[in-house]
Design a protein around this motif. Structure first.
Motif, PDB file in Angstrom:
ATOM      1  N   LYS A   1       0.750  -1.114  -0.039  1.00 16.48           N
ATOM      2  CA  LYS A   1       0.108  -0.084  -0.064  1.00 16.48           C
ATOM      3  C   LYS A   1       0.825   1.108  -0.142  1.00 16.48           C
ATOM      4  CE  LYS A   1      -1.684  -1.106   4.037  1.00 16.48           C
ATOM      5  NZ  LYS A   1      -0.872  -2.111   4.372  1.00 16.48           N
ATOM      6  N   SER A   2       1.866   1.346   0.906  1.00 18.01           N
ATOM      7  CA  SER A   2       2.515   2.600   1.160  1.00 18.01           C
ATOM      8  C   SER A   2       3.290   2.640  -0.198  1.00 18.01           C
ATOM      9  CB  SER A   2       3.476   2.372   2.059  1.00 18.01           C
ATOM     10  OG  SER A   2       3.065   2.278   3.292  1.00 18.01           O
ATOM     11  N   THR A   3       4.060   1.605  -0.729  1.00 24.06           N
ATOM     12  CA  THR A   3       4.679   1.721  -1.858  1.00 24.06           C
ATOM     13  C   THR A   3       4.134   2.097  -3.171  1.00 24.06           C
ATOM     14  OG1 THR A   3       5.774  -0.181  -1.178  1.00 24.06           O
ATOM     15  CG2 THR A   3       6.434   0.255  -3.266  1.00 24.06           C
TER      16      THR A   3
ATOM     17  N   PHE B   1      -2.409  10.239   1.819  1.00 26.93           N
ATOM     18  CA  PHE B   1      -1.951  10.076   3.467  1.00 26.93           C
ATOM     19  C   PHE B   1      -1.508   8.654   3.482  1.00 26.93           C
ATOM     20  CE2 PHE B   1      -5.299  13.160   3.100  1.00 26.93           C
ATOM     21  CZ  PHE B   1      -5.064  13.988   4.088  1.00 26.93           C
ATOM     22  N   ASP B   2      -0.573   8.416   4.106  1.00 24.90           N
ATOM     23  CA  ASP B   2      -0.069   7.026   4.245  1.00 24.90           C
ATOM     24  C   ASP B   2      -0.152   6.755   5.886  1.00 24.90           C
ATOM     25  OD1 ASP B   2       1.036   4.590   4.316  1.00 24.90           O
ATOM     26  OD2 ASP B   2       2.970   5.282   3.693  1.00 24.90           O
ATOM     27  N   GLU B   3      -1.243   6.061   6.044  1.00 22.69           N
ATOM     28  CA  GLU B   3      -1.650   5.603   7.609  1.00 22.69           C
ATOM     29  C   GLU B   3      -1.376   6.745   8.549  1.00 22.69           C
ATOM     30  OE1 GLU B   3      -0.912   1.813   9.152  1.00 22.69           O
ATOM     31  OE2 GLU B   3       0.003   1.052   7.030  1.00 22.69           O
ATOM     32  N   PRO B   4      -2.000   7.693   8.522  1.00 19.72           N
ATOM     33  CA  PRO B   4      -1.680   9.082   9.273  1.00 19.72           C
ATOM     34  C   PRO B   4      -2.202   8.748  10.420  1.00 19.72           C
ATOM     35  CG  PRO B   4      -3.733   9.385   7.936  1.00 19.72           C
ATOM     36  CD  PRO B   4      -3.248   8.200   7.489  1.00 19.72           C
TER      37      PRO B   4
END
Ligand SMILES: Nc1ncnc2c1ncn2[C@@H]1O[C@H](COP(=O)(O)OP(=O)(O)OP(=O)(O)O)[C@@H](O)[C@H]1O
Ligand SMILES: [Mg+2]
Lengths: 267, 366
Positions: A65-67, A185-188
Motif C-alpha cells: 500500500k505504502s509503496t 495519506f499513508d496511515e496518518p
C-alpha cells in the motif's frame, strides 16, 4: 503543464469496477509494476482517480500500500507502466517529478515535520521556496490552514513541543499550504495514541468535505465508511478488490477480502 | 474531625548540612577515598604552590632586558620585550596598525558572539566575520591596493600568521567538506567516486607530508618562472587536508538524519539544493557541532606544522628567539606563552560551540 495525448495510446483494459472516463481522471495508473531487487512488490496495478474522489486503500501489512501511493509522487520509482498525474506523466525527468510534487501533498505515518523549524515555518517553507509566494502572503495562507486544522495558537512552537495528534495536524496543514490538487495519506493515524486519532480524522473528514482528491492508506474503517467513494483492498502487491464502501463492507466479493475484514473488524 | 495539618519543614541534622556534609560525601566517604583525598591534596599543594610562586610571585613582568629577571621566578620580561615579534613576525613596525585594525575587526565580529546581544546583531556580525573580514584582512595585511604599501608574505609571522592560517583554513574547509560529504552520498557514481577518492587520499597522508610536498615538490613540477606564494601553498595544503576530515564529520551528521526528513522535503517539491540547504544541512550540521569544533580546534593547532616549511607562526617565532644569546633559560616562559595563547583561542572555540549547540536546541526528539 502539458496534456498527454490520450488519442495516441492504445485503449487500456479498464478494471471491472471502474467507470471513470479517462479524460476526467486526475490520476491515471496503468499497468504499474515495481520491484525491490528481485521482489515484485507491485503487480500490474490499474487505477483511475477522478477529481474530487476519495479513495481508501487497505490491506494487510507488506501488501504494498505504502509503496503504491509513494509511486504517485515518485518517492519510489516504478519500473514498468505509466503514472499520469494531472496530465503530467511521471518519468525520470526531474522537472516532471517536481511539477507533480507541487500538486500532490503527502502526509506520513510519522509526521516527518522539520524539527529545526517552528510550526509556522514548516508551513511556509514550500510555498516560499517552491511556489515563490511572497512571505506575507505565505504567512497568511499558513495561518489560514493552521486555523483549519485548529492549532493556530501553536504556530510559533517547535514540532518537538507538540503532541502526536497536533504534529500530524501540522503535517496536514503543511501539505495544504502548497494548495495541492491531490492529497496522499499513508496511515496518518497509526502512530497516534487512541485519544488523538479522532482529532486527526476530524480534520481529514472536513478536508474530504471540501472536495479535495484524496488517496488514503488507513485501517480506520469508520473513516472509510463515512468519506470514501471507493475502497481498494490490496494484497500481495495486487489490487484484489475495488468497491464502494457500502458494498465493500457488507458484501465483499473476494474470499481474501472477507478474511481480511473479519480479522480487522472482529475487535 | 481534625483537619490535616502539614508538618513544618525542619532543617537536616548538622552532619547533613553545608560544607561539612559536602566534605563528608565527596572527599571522605570511605577510608580509601580519604586516603586518595590526602594523597592528591598533597600532590596538588606540592606542585601548584611552587608553580604559582615561580610564575607570579617571584616573577618579573617588566624590565629592559635579561638582567631585570630573578633567577627564582619567571622572566616574563622576555615575552614583554619580544611581544611585537611574537604577534607580527617580521611585519614592518610602521605598518603594524594594519594587522591591528584587522584584529579589531576580528574582535568586533567574534566577541559579541559571547555577549547577550539580540540574535540579528550577532548574526550580521558573524556574516561580516566570514565575508567582509577576510577581504578586509587581505587588503590591509597584504597591501598593494588603495595606496597601501605591499608587504610580502615572507614577512608575515607570529600570532597573526597562525590566525590567518587557521581562519582561512576553517573558512574554506567547512564548505568544501560539506560539498564532499554531500558528494559522497550522491546517487551519481562518478561524483561519489571522485569524492571518495579525494577524501580517502587526503585523509591518508600526514599533514607534514602535504606541507613538504607543497613547499618542496610542487615547485619542481611547475614550469620555470611560475611561482606560487609559499604561504598560499601551505594554505591550500591545510585546507584540502582539513576539508577531507570535515567531510567525514559532516557525513556523520547527514547519516543521522532520518529518511523521513528527506522524503518530506522531496514530497513538498523542493529541489535537491533547497532540500539540503533548508532541511538536511541545518539539522545535520547542528548534530555535528561538537565534531566540527573538534576538527576546527585540531586544525588550529596543526597550523604550527608550517614551521617545517619555514613559515614563522606563533610557535616558530617564539622558538626562533629562544636561541638568542641575550636571553638564557627562557624556554619555559616562551613555551608557556605559546601554550597560553593557543589555549585562549581553543577554549574560546570550545565555548562558542557549546553556546551554539544550546542556542539551536528546539527540543526535538528524532
Ligand atoms: N526500500 C525497500 N527495499 C526493499 N523492500 C522493501 C522496501 N520498502 C518496502 N519493501 C517491502 O515491500 C513490501 C511492501 O511494503 P509496503 O511498505 O508498501 O507495505 P504496506 O502495505 O505499506 O505495509 P504496512 O501496512 O506494514 O505499512 C514489504 O514486503 C516490504 O518489506
Ligand atoms: Mg505502509
Amino acid at each position: 503543464m502539458q496534456q498527454t495525448e490520450t488519442g495516441l495510446e492504445p485503449e487500456s483494459v479498464a478494471s471491472p469496477v471502474e467507470s471513470v472516463a479517462r479524460d476526467e481522471a486526475i490520476i491515471q495508473v496503468d499497468d504499474l509494476n515495481k520491484w525491490f531487487g528481485d521482489f515484485h512488490v507491485l503487480k500490474s496495478l490499474n487505477l483511475d482517480v477522478r477529481k474530487g474522489e476519495r479513495i481508501v486503500i487497505c490491506g494487510p501489512s507488506g501488501s504494498g500500500k505504502s509503496t503504491f501511493i509513494r509511486c504517485i509522487n515518485h518517492l519510489e520509482a516504478h519500473q514498468r507502466g505509466r503514472i499520469t498525474v494531472d496530465g503530467v506523466e511521471l518519468n525520470e525527468d526531474v522537472k516532471n517529478i517536481e511539477a507533480i510534487r507541487r500538486e500532490v501533498g503527502m502526509v506520513f505515518q510519522h509526521f516527518n515535520l522539520f524539527p529545526h523549524l517552528s510550526v509556522l515555518e514548516n508551513c511556509l517553507l514550500a510555498p516560499i521556496w517552491v511556489r515563490k509566494t511572497p512571505r506575507n502572503e505565505a504567512i497568511e495562507t499558513g495561518m489560514h490552514y493552521l486555523e483549519r486544522v485548529r492549532i493556530p495558537d501553536q504556530a510559533h512552537k517547535y514540532p518537538g513541543q507538540l503532541s502526536g495528534g497536533q504534529q500530524q495536524r501540522v503535517a496536514i496543514a503543511r501539505a495544504l499550504c502548497m494548495q495541492p490538487k491531490i492529497m496522499l495519506f499513508d496511515e496518518p493515524t497509526s502512530a497516534l495514541d487512541p485519544e488523538m486519532i479522532k482529532e486527526v480524522l476530524d480534520v481529514m473528514v472536513e478536508l474530504a468535505g471540501s472536495g479535495m482528491t484524496m488517496l488514503c492508506v488507513t485501517h480506520e474503517m469508520g473513516f472509510a465508511k463515512t468519506v470514501a467513494d471507493r475502497v481498494i483492498f490490496m494484497d500481495g502487491g495486487e489490487i484484489v478488490e475495488t468497491a464502494a464502501p457500502g458494498d465493500f463492507f457488507t458484501n465483499p466479493q473476494q474470499p481474501r477480502t472477507r478474511e481480511f475484514l473479519e480479522q480487522i473488524l472482529q475487535h | 474531625m481534625a483537619t490535616h495539618q502539614p508538618l513544618p519543614d525542619q532543617p537536616p541534622p548538622i552532619s547533613q548540612r553545608g560544607w561539612l556534609r559536602w566534605l563528608r560525601e565527596h572527599l571522605f566517604s570511605t577510608w580509601y577515598n580519604s586516603v586518595l583525598t590526602v594523597v592528591i591534596g598533597y600532590w596538588l599543594i606540592s606542585t601548584f604552590v611552587p608553580l604559582i610562586n615561580w610564575a607570579f610571585i617571584q616573577a618579573v613582568f617588566t624590565g629592559d632586558g635579561a638582567d631585570a629577571c630573578n633567577p627564582d621566578g619567571a622572566c616574563w620580561v622576555f615575552v614583554e620585550q619580544r611581544l611585537g615579534f611574537f604577534i607580527y613576525g617580521f611585519y614592518p613596525a610602521e605598518f603594524r596598525w594594519r594587522p591591528n585594525l584587522v584584529f579589531a575587526l576580528f574582535a568586533l565580529s567574534v566577541v559579541p558572539q559571547f555577549l547577550p546581544l539580540p540574535t540579528t546583531i550577532r548574526k550580521w556580525l558573524a556574516i561580516f566575520g566570514i565575508t567582509g573580514l577576510p577581504l578586509a584582512a587581505y587588503f590591509l595585511i597584504a597591501g598593494g591596493h588603495f595606496g597601501l604599501e605591499s608587504v610580502p608574505t615572507s614577512r608575515w609571522g607570529g600570532l597573526m600568521l597562525t590566525l590567518i592560517l587557521a581562519y582561512v583554513g576553517i573558512l574554506a574547509a567547512l564548505p568544501i567538506g560539506i560539498l564532499l560529504a554531500l558528494g559522497r552520498r550522491s546517487e551519481m557514481p562518478v561524483i561519489r567516486g571522485i569524492c571518495v577518492v579525494f577524501i580517502e587520499f587526503w585523509r591518508a597522508v600526514p599533514l607534514i607530508t602535504i606541507l613538504f610536498m607543497a613547499s618542496v615538490m610542487l615547485p619542481l613540477f611547475l614550469p620555470d618562472g611560475v611561482t606560487f606564494d609559499k604561504l598560499l601553498r601551505a594554505l591550500v595544503g591545510i585546507t584540502l587536508f582539513q576539508s577531507a576530515y570535515m567531510a567525514e564529520v559532516v557525513r556523520g551528521g547527514l547519516q543521522a538524519i532520518p529518511r523521513g526528513q528527506y522524503e518530506a522535503a522531496e514530497a513538498l517539491g523542493l529541489g535537491y539544493w533547497r532540500r539540503m540547504q533548508l532541511i538536511i544541512l541545518p539539522q545535520a550540521l547542528k548534530i555535528v557541532i561538537p565534531g566540527i569544533a573538534n576538527t576546527v580546534i585540531s586544525l588550529f593547532k596543526d597550523t604550527t606544522l608550517v614551521l617545517i616549511i619555514g613559515l614563522f607562526d606563533l610557535l616558530g617565532a617564539v622558538k626562533s628567539t629562544l636561541s638568542d644569546p641575550a636571553w638564557s633559560n627562557v624556554m619555559a616562559e616562551g613555551y608557556l606563552f605559546v601554550a597560553f595563547c593557543f589555549w585562549v583561542f581553543c577554549f574560546g572555540m570550545s565555548r562558542y560551540s557549546h553556546r551554539l549547540e544550546k542556542q539551536l536546541e528546539t527540543g526535538h526528539r528524532n
